[in-house]
Scaffold this active site. Structure first.
Site, PDB file in Angstrom:
ATOM      1  N   LYS A   1      13.870  22.738  53.232  1.00 62.04           N
ATOM      2  CA  LYS A   1      14.694  23.290  54.313  1.00 62.04           C
ATOM      3  C   LYS A   1      15.371  24.602  53.927  1.00 62.04           C
ATOM      4  O   LYS A   1      15.816  25.337  54.800  1.00 62.04           O
ATOM      5  CB  LYS A   1      15.720  22.263  54.775  1.00 62.04           C
ATOM      6  CG  LYS A   1      15.091  21.043  55.425  1.00 62.04           C
ATOM      7  CD  LYS A   1      14.334  21.382  56.709  1.00 62.04           C
ATOM      8  CE  LYS A   1      13.708  20.158  57.334  1.00 62.04           C
ATOM      9  NZ  LYS A   1      12.942  20.463  58.546  1.00 62.04           N
TER      10      LYS A   1
HETATM   11  N1  PMP Z   1      11.120  15.094  54.563  1.00 62.16           N
HETATM   12  C1  PMP Z   1      12.443  15.262  54.589  1.00 62.16           C
HETATM   13  C2  PMP Z   1      13.267  14.609  53.547  1.00 62.16           C
HETATM   14  C3  PMP Z   1      13.033  16.016  55.602  1.00 62.16           C
HETATM   15  O1  PMP Z   1      14.372  16.182  55.631  1.00 62.16           O
HETATM   16  C4  PMP Z   1      12.206  16.596  56.589  1.00 62.16           C
HETATM   17  C5  PMP Z   1      12.833  17.369  57.698  1.00 62.16           C
HETATM   18  N2  PMP Z   1      13.239  16.635  58.823  1.00 62.16           N
HETATM   19  C6  PMP Z   1      10.810  16.382  56.530  1.00 62.16           C
HETATM   20  C7  PMP Z   1      10.310  15.635  55.489  1.00 62.16           C
HETATM   21  C8  PMP Z   1       9.856  16.898  57.554  1.00 62.16           C
HETATM   22  O2  PMP Z   1       9.774  18.303  57.579  1.00 62.16           O
HETATM   23  P1  PMP Z   1       9.629  19.049  58.964  1.00 62.16           P
HETATM   24  O3  PMP Z   1      10.941  18.895  59.692  1.00 62.16           O
HETATM   25  O4  PMP Z   1       9.348  20.469  58.607  1.00 62.16           O
HETATM   26  O5  PMP Z   1       8.548  18.402  59.737  1.00 62.16           O
END
Ligand code: PMP
Length: 344
Positions: free
Chosen positions: A48
């Site tokens: 993130k």
């Molecule tokens: N794994 C974790 C620990 C996350 O915080 C997130 C984000 N929601 C994701 C996977 C998935 O990533 P994305 O939001 O880019 O699909």
């Protein structure tokens, strides 16, 4: 051993360029080679960081943000931490509207990074004025010089991974990648990374990982929103009960669903066998690899890249707590040895 001896002006310069690490033990008997893109190496310990930096810098380029302004988001998770970190360095105020379900640890972590946290009731509907969505929207409308990150519905989330994660994986595999496996929450990671990779080679197979209790896999297959798919589950950051516009469903070839229990065990196994201390969704990605392998998806010569989104330290009171695992019943069916503490 080569070490990074460079000196940096600030922590933001360390965002991205995360290592691709071969999974040597867990996939030893599988056909193909398997690698993890270990996003815990970002300074905020998750993927993130990439979107926080990209979205904030884009707002700066557009002249929306000037120092002293405010960044707003609705998350107690990784995105909140990353936004708070970027805000500190760039001199913005950071407001995070979170659900009262968020643990005290998480709220303390965000406050440690200077964020102003609004704790909003979890039991109200999304359109209730007290919900964290509505509180964030209202604060954004009322605060001059503010940006609402809104990661589930922001195309810049996809864009961040298109410009960073995708090119990095292409370069790190020297264009040899055959499969990308990524958990889908907002969908930004998988959609942006896949867009770049498919532009280089349209034959790369893109596999999304979804949770039982989430609507994404069914929506991908039918393009219909099926309320019956939605029920509570434990993995955080994976799957959703709505359809995010930050997910490009057309670019994803297939979704694999994984259970809370198997994903938790897979994360613990990665830590113990590969020495990589990773979060719950990294276990989910690994579990997807196991299921795909059993289904005969991989062949010799394949180069499979799985994205491991964050660090294990965020899950000490969950998957890395034997007590929590036991309370969930996760030790019932699977006889997994836990390491006994020796009282001396
Ligand atoms: N794994 C974790 C620990 C996350 O915080 C997130 C984000 N929601 C994701 C996977 C998935 O990533 P994305 O939001 O880019 O699909």
């Amino acid at each position: 051993m080569k070490k990074n001896i460079q000196v940096f002006d600030n922590v933001l310069q360390l965002i991205g360029n995360t290592p691709l690490i071969k999974l040597n033990r867990m996939t030893a008997d599988y056909d193909g080679e398997f690698f993890a893109k270990v996003e815990a190496f970002n300074p905020g310990h998750s993927s993130k960081d990439r979107i926080a930096l990209h979205i904030i810098e884009e707002a700066e380029r557009q002249g929306v943000l000037t120092p002293g302004d405010t960044i707003i988001e609705t998350t107690s998770g990784n995105t909140g931490f990353s936004i708070a970190m970027v805000s500190i360095i760039k001199g913005y105020k950071c407001i995070l509207a979170v659900s009262s379900k968020s643990s005290a640890d998480k709220i303390d972590m965000l406050k440690s990074m200077g964020a102003q946290v609004y704790v909003c009731p979890a039991h109200v509907s999304a359109d209730d004025p007290r919900s964290y969505y509505e509180v964030a929207k209202r604060l954004h409308e009322e605060t001059k010089g503010s940006v609402y990150i809104n990661q589930y519905f922001n195309q810049l989330n996809i864009d961040a991974h298109y410009h960073s994660t995708g090119p990095e994986i292409w370069e790190q595999t020297e264009g040899q990648i055959t499969h990308l496996i990524a958990c889908s929450g907002t969908g930004g990671t998988i959609s942006g990374t896949a867009k770049y990779l498919k532009e280089q080679n349209p034959n790369i197979k893109i596999i999304g990982v979804d949770a039982y209790g989430s609507v994404l896999k069914k929506y991908h297959e039918t393009r219909e929103f099926d309320h019956d798919e939605i029920y509570p589950y434990r993995i955080e950051g994976l799957g959703k009960n709505l359809i995010p516009t930050a997910t490009d469903f057309d670019i994803i070839d297939e979704f694999v669903k994984v259970t809370d229990e198997e994903s938790a065990h897979a994360a613990r196994e990665i830590s113990r066998t590969e020495g990589l201390f990773v979060g719950y969704t990294s276990g989910a990605a690994m579990q997807a690899i196991k299921q795909l392998n059993e289904a005969g998806e991989f062949k010799p010569g394949d180069k499979v890249v799985a994205i491991f989104p964050d660090h294990g330290s965020r899950y000490m009171s969950k998957i890395y707590s034997d007590k929590w695992m036991d309370e969930q019943g996760f030790f019932d069916s699977k006889k997994v040895s836990t390491i006994e503490t020796i009282q001396y």
